[in-house]
Design a protein around this motif. Structure first.
Motif, mmCIF file in Angstrom:
data_model
loop_
_atom_site.group_PDB
_atom_site.id
_atom_site.type_symbol
_atom_site.label_atom_id
_atom_site.label_comp_id
_atom_site.label_asym_id
_atom_site.label_seq_id
_atom_site.Cartn_x
_atom_site.Cartn_y
_atom_site.Cartn_z
ATOM 1 N N LEU A 148 -10.335 -1.181 0.379
ATOM 2 C CA LEU A 148 -9.951 -0.187 1.382
ATOM 3 C C LEU A 148 -9.184 0.967 0.748
ATOM 4 O O LEU A 148 -9.425 2.133 1.068
ATOM 5 N N VAL A 149 -8.284 0.645 -0.167
ATOM 6 C CA VAL A 149 -7.515 1.691 -0.854
ATOM 7 C C VAL A 149 -8.436 2.542 -1.725
ATOM 8 O O VAL A 149 -8.306 3.769 -1.767
ATOM 9 N N GLU A 150 -9.393 1.911 -2.411
ATOM 10 C CA GLU A 150 -10.352 2.664 -3.226
ATOM 11 C C GLU A 150 -11.123 3.659 -2.363
ATOM 12 O O GLU A 150 -11.299 4.820 -2.735
ATOM 13 N N GLY A 151 -11.599 3.201 -1.222
ATOM 14 C CA GLY A 151 -12.327 4.084 -0.310
ATOM 15 C C GLY A 151 -11.448 5.201 0.217
ATOM 16 O O GLY A 151 -11.884 6.352 0.338
ATOM 17 N N LEU A 152 -10.208 4.878 0.506
ATOM 18 C CA LEU A 152 -9.259 5.879 0.999
ATOM 19 C C LEU A 152 -8.966 6.904 -0.084
ATOM 20 O O LEU A 152 -8.900 8.105 0.190
ATOM 21 N N ASP A 153 -8.819 6.456 -1.323
ATOM 22 C CA ASP A 153 -8.574 7.378 -2.439
ATOM 23 C C ASP A 153 -9.733 8.348 -2.611
ATOM 24 O O ASP A 153 -9.531 9.539 -2.852
ATOM 25 N N GLN A 154 -10.954 7.852 -2.497
ATOM 26 C CA GLN A 154 -12.131 8.717 -2.600
ATOM 27 C C GLN A 154 -12.144 9.746 -1.475
ATOM 28 O O GLN A 154 -12.407 10.919 -1.694
ATOM 29 N N MET A 155 -11.830 9.299 -0.291
ATOM 30 C CA MET A 155 -11.826 10.175 0.880
ATOM 31 C C MET A 155 -10.706 11.204 0.783
ATOM 32 O O MET A 155 -10.897 12.376 1.077
ATOM 33 N N ASN A 156 -9.521 10.769 0.364
ATOM 34 C CA ASN A 156 -8.359 11.649 0.311
ATOM 35 C C ASN A 156 -8.419 12.641 -0.836
ATOM 36 O O ASN A 156 -7.725 13.652 -0.816
ATOM 37 N N GLY A 157 -9.245 12.367 -1.836
ATOM 38 C CA GLY A 157 -9.312 13.239 -2.996
ATOM 39 C C GLY A 157 -9.757 14.652 -2.689
ATOM 40 O O GLY A 157 -9.434 15.590 -3.422
ATOM 41 N N SER A 158 -10.461 14.840 -1.584
ATOM 42 C CA SER A 158 -11.002 16.156 -1.259
ATOM 43 C C SER A 158 -10.146 16.945 -0.273
ATOM 44 O O SER A 158 -10.529 18.025 0.138
ATOM 45 N N THR A 159 -8.994 16.405 0.100
ATOM 46 C CA THR A 159 -8.149 17.094 1.069
ATOM 47 C C THR A 159 -6.708 17.172 0.569
ATOM 48 O O THR A 159 -6.283 16.378 -0.258
ATOM 49 N N GLU A 160 -5.971 18.138 1.094
ATOM 50 C CA GLU A 160 -4.555 18.278 0.732
ATOM 51 C C GLU A 160 -3.692 17.257 1.457
ATOM 52 O O GLU A 160 -2.702 16.783 0.927
ATOM 53 N N VAL A 161 -4.055 16.932 2.674
ATOM 54 C CA VAL A 161 -3.336 15.946 3.471
ATOM 55 C C VAL A 161 -4.106 14.633 3.372
ATOM 56 O O VAL A 161 -5.324 14.619 3.438
ATOM 57 N N SER A 162 -3.384 13.549 3.198
ATOM 58 C CA SER A 162 -4.084 12.283 3.049
ATOM 59 C C SER A 162 -3.479 11.195 3.933
ATOM 60 O O SER A 162 -2.278 11.178 4.192
ATOM 61 N N ILE A 163 -4.336 10.298 4.375
ATOM 62 C CA ILE A 163 -3.920 9.140 5.154
ATOM 63 C C ILE A 163 -3.358 8.100 4.198
ATOM 64 O O ILE A 163 -3.919 7.870 3.126
ATOM 65 N N THR A 164 -2.253 7.501 4.569
ATOM 66 C CA THR A 164 -1.708 6.397 3.783
ATOM 67 C C THR A 164 -1.704 5.136 4.641
ATOM 68 O O THR A 164 -1.486 5.196 5.850
ATOM 69 N N LEU A 165 -1.985 4.020 3.978
ATOM 70 C CA LEU A 165 -2.060 2.743 4.664
ATOM 71 C C LEU A 165 -0.952 1.823 4.187
ATOM 72 O O LEU A 165 -0.547 1.875 3.022
ATOM 73 N N ARG A 166 -0.495 0.988 5.083
ATOM 74 C CA ARG A 166 0.429 -0.093 4.746
ATOM 75 C C ARG A 166 -0.255 -1.382 5.191
ATOM 76 O O ARG A 166 -0.799 -1.449 6.298
ATOM 77 N N PHE A 167 -0.199 -2.381 4.335
ATOM 78 C CA PHE A 167 -0.839 -3.664 4.626
ATOM 79 C C PHE A 167 0.195 -4.770 4.709
ATOM 80 O O PHE A 167 1.220 -4.739 4.037
ATOM 81 N N VAL A 168 -0.147 -5.765 5.503
ATOM 82 C CA VAL A 168 0.589 -7.028 5.509
ATOM 83 C C VAL A 168 -0.474 -8.107 5.709
ATOM 84 O O VAL A 168 -1.436 -7.924 6.458
ATOM 85 N N GLY A 169 -0.321 -9.196 4.975
ATOM 86 C CA GLY A 169 -1.315 -10.252 5.072
ATOM 87 C C GLY A 169 -0.679 -11.617 5.147
ATOM 88 O O GLY A 169 0.485 -11.810 4.783
ATOM 89 N N CYS A 170 -1.469 -12.559 5.608
ATOM 90 C CA CYS A 170 -1.028 -13.940 5.730
ATOM 91 C C CYS A 170 -2.220 -14.849 5.481
ATOM 92 O O CYS A 170 -3.272 -14.662 6.082
ATOM 93 N N VAL A 171 -2.039 -15.801 4.578
ATOM 94 C CA VAL A 171 -3.078 -16.779 4.268
ATOM 95 C C VAL A 171 -2.761 -18.059 5.025
ATOM 96 O O VAL A 171 -1.640 -18.573 4.941
ATOM 97 N N LEU A 172 -3.749 -18.549 5.774
ATOM 98 C CA LEU A 172 -3.553 -19.742 6.603
ATOM 99 C C LEU A 172 -4.091 -20.976 5.893
ATOM 100 O O LEU A 172 -5.163 -20.908 5.309
ATOM 101 N N PRO A 173 -3.403 -22.064 5.948
ATOM 102 C CA PRO A 173 -2.156 -22.326 6.658
ATOM 103 C C PRO A 173 -0.906 -22.081 5.814
ATOM 104 O O PRO A 173 0.201 -22.182 6.320
#
Length: 148
Positions: free
Chosen positions: A102-127
């Motif tokens: 997801l970050v790789e795709g976002l980096d590719q997308m953001n590379g062409s613009t001055e303003v970029s979307i940033t993501l924050r992740f949180v994850g949990c592995v069950l159990p």
């Protein structure tokens, strides 16, 4: 994205928690993972890039999500800027790889613009990372605190 409503998502997550606790480590492999994803600067992107450009950026992000998610994964929109993804049969390394893609795709997308979307992740592995008496609602509430 196979978006489902909150009640259905919580039911599926509770079901995965039950399965994971019954059949997961030490009896078997990790049974599922949950990923929370927050668009940290959505309001600023809308303001600085304009609605048309921001919408195009969000559509590109959604296309990337569609590419990396499997048919068995399920998504729920928590708030306007938060997406929850239930990933059955996904261990920690799979969860990490999804975030990287997801970050790789976002980096590719953001590379062409001055303003970029940033993501924050949180994850949990069950159990493994779920607390003993935690149900789906409590798990998401705990994880949401890490997204804020």
């Amino acid at each position: 994205l196979k978006l489902i409503n909150q009640a259905d998502f919580l039911d599926l997550l509770n079901w995965q928690l039950t399965i994971a606790r019954r059949y997961g480590p030490p009896k078997g492999p990790t049974m599922a993972s949950v990923l929370g994803m927050k668009l940290e600067n959505l309001a600023r992107v809308m303001e600085e890039a304009g609605e048309v450009m921001a919408t195009a950026m969000l559509e590109s992000l959604m296309e990337r999500l569609q590419q990396v998610l499997r048919d068995t994964d399920r998504c729920m929109r928590g708030r306007e800027d938060v997406l929850w993804i239930l990933l059955p049969q996904t261990p920690a390394q799979g969860l990490n790889r999804l975030q990287e893609r997801l970050v790789e795709g976002l980096d590719q997308m953001n590379g062409s613009t001055e303003v970029s979307i940033t993501l924050r992740f949180v994850g949990c592995v069950l159990p493994d990372q779920a607390l003993k008496e935690e149900d789906a609602a409590l798990l998401l509430a705990r994880l949401a605190g890490d997204l804020s």
